[in-house]
Scaffold this motif. Structure first.
Motif, PDB file in Angstrom:
ATOM      1  N   GLU C  60       0.780  -1.033   0.052  1.00 43.37           N
ATOM      2  CA  GLU C  60       0.106  -0.042   0.270  1.00 43.37           C
ATOM      3  C   GLU C  60       0.859   1.325   0.240  1.00 43.37           C
ATOM      4  O   GLU C  60       0.546   2.334   0.879  1.00 43.37           O
ATOM      5  CB  GLU C  60      -1.029   0.128   1.400  1.00 43.37           C
ATOM      6  CG  GLU C  60      -2.046  -1.445   1.011  1.00 43.37           C
ATOM      7  CD  GLU C  60      -3.043  -1.266   2.198  1.00 43.37           C
ATOM      8  OE1 GLU C  60      -3.020  -0.478   3.049  1.00 43.37           O
ATOM      9  OE2 GLU C  60      -3.874  -2.173   2.024  1.00 43.37           O
TER      10      GLU C  60
ATOM     11  N   THR D   2      -6.052  -4.538   5.845  1.00 47.70           N
ATOM     12  CA  THR D   2      -6.217  -3.521   6.553  1.00 47.70           C
ATOM     13  C   THR D   2      -4.778  -2.733   6.394  1.00 47.70           C
ATOM     14  O   THR D   2      -3.746  -3.177   5.807  1.00 47.70           O
ATOM     15  CB  THR D   2      -6.099  -3.691   8.200  1.00 47.70           C
ATOM     16  OG1 THR D   2      -4.888  -4.391   8.337  1.00 47.70           O
ATOM     17  CG2 THR D   2      -7.390  -4.391   8.471  1.00 47.70           C
ATOM     18  N   HIS D  29      -6.488   6.486   3.522  1.00 46.20           N
ATOM     19  CA  HIS D  29      -5.996   5.287   2.741  1.00 46.20           C
ATOM     20  C   HIS D  29      -5.707   5.750   1.180  1.00 46.20           C
ATOM     21  O   HIS D  29      -6.794   6.493   0.763  1.00 46.20           O
ATOM     22  CB  HIS D  29      -7.270   4.373   2.510  1.00 46.20           C
ATOM     23  CG  HIS D  29      -7.502   3.490   3.819  1.00 46.20           C
ATOM     24  ND1 HIS D  29      -7.672   1.952   3.792  1.00 46.20           N
ATOM     25  CD2 HIS D  29      -7.049   3.827   5.254  1.00 46.20           C
ATOM     26  CE1 HIS D  29      -7.767   1.625   5.182  1.00 46.20           C
ATOM     27  NE2 HIS D  29      -7.421   2.743   5.928  1.00 46.20           N
ATOM     28  N   TYR D  32      -6.347   3.644  -4.461  1.00 43.60           N
ATOM     29  CA  TYR D  32      -6.316   2.447  -5.193  1.00 43.60           C
ATOM     30  C   TYR D  32      -6.624   1.105  -4.113  1.00 43.60           C
ATOM     31  O   TYR D  32      -7.033  -0.017  -4.659  1.00 43.60           O
ATOM     32  CB  TYR D  32      -4.883   2.086  -5.924  1.00 43.60           C
ATOM     33  CG  TYR D  32      -3.919   1.813  -5.254  1.00 43.60           C
ATOM     34  CD1 TYR D  32      -3.664   0.640  -4.667  1.00 43.60           C
ATOM     35  CD2 TYR D  32      -3.208   3.031  -4.934  1.00 43.60           C
ATOM     36  CE1 TYR D  32      -2.392   0.514  -3.880  1.00 43.60           C
ATOM     37  CE2 TYR D  32      -1.939   2.705  -3.805  1.00 43.60           C
ATOM     38  CZ  TYR D  32      -1.781   1.445  -3.494  1.00 43.60           C
ATOM     39  OH  TYR D  32      -0.548   1.382  -2.739  1.00 43.60           O
ATOM     40  N   ILE D  33      -6.721   1.243  -3.175  1.00 41.56           N
ATOM     41  CA  ILE D  33      -6.559   0.301  -2.194  1.00 41.56           C
ATOM     42  C   ILE D  33      -7.906  -0.457  -2.024  1.00 41.56           C
ATOM     43  O   ILE D  33      -7.899  -1.701  -1.715  1.00 41.56           O
ATOM     44  CB  ILE D  33      -6.117   0.765  -0.551  1.00 41.56           C
ATOM     45  CG1 ILE D  33      -4.623   1.176  -0.781  1.00 41.56           C
ATOM     46  CG2 ILE D  33      -6.280  -0.321   0.296  1.00 41.56           C
ATOM     47  CD1 ILE D  33      -3.939   1.640   0.419  1.00 41.56           C
ATOM     48  N   SER D  34      -8.925   0.191  -2.357  1.00 41.31           N
ATOM     49  CA  SER D  34     -10.363  -0.399  -2.252  1.00 41.31           C
ATOM     50  C   SER D  34     -10.136  -1.349  -3.676  1.00 41.31           C
ATOM     51  O   SER D  34     -11.101  -2.400  -3.459  1.00 41.31           O
ATOM     52  CB  SER D  34     -11.372   0.501  -2.587  1.00 41.31           C
ATOM     53  OG  SER D  34     -11.163   1.479  -3.511  1.00 41.31           O
ATOM     54  N   ASP D  35      -9.301  -1.191  -4.516  1.00 40.03           N
ATOM     55  CA  ASP D  35      -9.188  -2.185  -5.672  1.00 40.03           C
ATOM     56  C   ASP D  35      -7.917  -3.013  -5.527  1.00 40.03           C
ATOM     57  O   ASP D  35      -7.567  -3.508  -6.807  1.00 40.03           O
ATOM     58  CB  ASP D  35      -9.385  -1.554  -6.937  1.00 40.03           C
ATOM     59  CG  ASP D  35     -10.810  -1.069  -7.522  1.00 40.03           C
ATOM     60  OD1 ASP D  35     -11.564  -1.675  -7.204  1.00 40.03           O
ATOM     61  OD2 ASP D  35     -10.902  -0.124  -8.146  1.00 40.03           O
ATOM     62  N   LYS D  36      -7.492  -2.901  -4.357  1.00 39.72           N
ATOM     63  CA  LYS D  36      -6.027  -3.589  -4.265  1.00 39.72           C
ATOM     64  C   LYS D  36      -6.035  -5.014  -4.858  1.00 39.72           C
ATOM     65  O   LYS D  36      -4.894  -5.208  -5.500  1.00 39.72           O
ATOM     66  CB  LYS D  36      -5.635  -3.498  -2.834  1.00 39.72           C
ATOM     67  CG  LYS D  36      -4.168  -3.994  -2.374  1.00 39.72           C
ATOM     68  CD  LYS D  36      -4.142  -4.025  -1.114  1.00 39.72           C
ATOM     69  CE  LYS D  36      -2.722  -4.835  -0.570  1.00 39.72           C
ATOM     70  NZ  LYS D  36      -2.705  -4.675   0.875  1.00 39.72           N
ATOM     71  N   HIS D  91      -9.357  10.105  -5.037  1.00 44.24           N
ATOM     72  CA  HIS D  91      -9.404  10.040  -3.468  1.00 44.24           C
ATOM     73  C   HIS D  91      -8.380  11.115  -2.920  1.00 44.24           C
ATOM     74  O   HIS D  91      -8.733  11.815  -2.187  1.00 44.24           O
ATOM     75  CB  HIS D  91      -8.963   8.718  -3.166  1.00 44.24           C
ATOM     76  CG  HIS D  91     -10.035   7.686  -3.554  1.00 44.24           C
ATOM     77  ND1 HIS D  91     -11.114   7.157  -2.749  1.00 44.24           N
ATOM     78  CD2 HIS D  91     -10.180   7.254  -4.840  1.00 44.24           C
ATOM     79  CE1 HIS D  91     -11.815   6.327  -3.332  1.00 44.24           C
ATOM     80  NE2 HIS D  91     -11.424   6.108  -4.699  1.00 44.24           N
TER      81      HIS D  91
END
Lengths: 122, 122, 122, 122
Positions: C60, D2, D29, D32-36, D91
């Motif tokens: 991340e 997480t 966050h 892109y992390i929701s689509d990680k 974001h």
């Protein structure tokens, strides 16, 4: 420099997608407009470069020398494109975000992303 | 349309690298010349596209619509570039190879490779 | 390093257009093969760069830092592409031309032009 | 999945510019992390494409077929890049703008513009 919002929106190139400007409020200045004269100067120079390449072809110059000029012209155009994108993000997107209008801001970012996709031809 | 090989090689754009044409023999026609009129037409259209973009900026059109036109102009230029490259390879390179002049052919390929590198900006 | 011309031509990626190799004579070595080890090293490094980017995503990391690595990887790939093109032109095309096989040489140049078009996405 | 904000920021690739993440607040966050997982899958596929190209070279496949795969890989990478950019804008930039932190938003847009410049190599 004032934005004449009553101006005819007919596009001289005839190719702009109509309607993409819907979200531009009457009082909103597009981001690049504070630099308008600089962009006009750059486009004049680009037009001159295109004319120079046509002349090289007419004069039957060496193909590789023409290609060098085509690359230089392409780079100049990309500089205009990323400048316009930067202005779009720093003004149109940010203004919408500051008005608390998330949907408008997201819509404007999506337009930017689509434009970036066209630029990098992914 | 004849190739005047005694023509002054001063470059109207002032930016062409001098000397790259050394290897072009007096009687040699650059590959694109058989399509010269078509290339001139394409460059005229490209010049018109550049003028249309300048007008969009002057008319303070929406940035994203301008970007769409910049992408279209870039693609048109790339079409000219790959067309010129193709002609260079099919004529200048092949002619050198057929004359059995390996060094000249390799030199012309190297010029093409350098031009491709500039085009893809690797 | 020998070219095993009896080798199975099934492509591990399953995507290569079958038949484009028809013109490659049995005894012909593709141009890049003299540099094969160097290209394999470059592709190993590129594979490592791709793995590094996946790890940055998994960890991340900041999006912009990932983008910097993606640009570096893209440039590395373009370097491989223009290197392969150069080798194609200097060997495959020139060999055909020297054999006096104009049609084969032109066909190989056309393949190169098509590949360049895909690379610059004109 | 997480976000461990205490995680070691050592970069596995060793090439990320240190310090560009300063502005990322502890609780933020990246977009892109929701689509990680989807990005990890795409990078795995890209890594496989790189390995496939190495194998084509090792198997001494036809140069043009290898180039076709290199172009496909480049396009896949550009898709990842524009996806990450889009997430960054939707974001990281928007979050800063909504917090009323104009300077942070402008700084993040500038980073995006620089990344776009590197992508289109203007």
């Amino acid at each position: 420099m004032t934005l004449d919002t009553t101006t005819d929106t007919t596009d001289s190139t005839g190719t702009a997608s109509p309607g993409t400007e819907v979200a531009a409020a009457a009082a909103h200045h597009h981001g690049y407009i504070s630099d308008k004269d600089r962009y006009l100067t750059r486009m004049k120079r680009i037009e001159g470069q295109a004319r120079g390449i046509a002349k090289m072809i007419d004069d039957e110059k060496y193909c590789i020398d023409i290609l060098t000029q085509v690359s230089a012209l392409t780079r100049a155009l990309q500089g205009v494109a990323t400048g316009l994108l930067d202005a779009h993000l720093k003004h149109c997107v940010l203004d919408a975000a500051k008005l608390g209008d998330d949907d408008a801001a997201i819509a404007k970012i999506q337009e930017a992303t689509d434009a970036i996709n066209r630029l990098v031809r992914s």
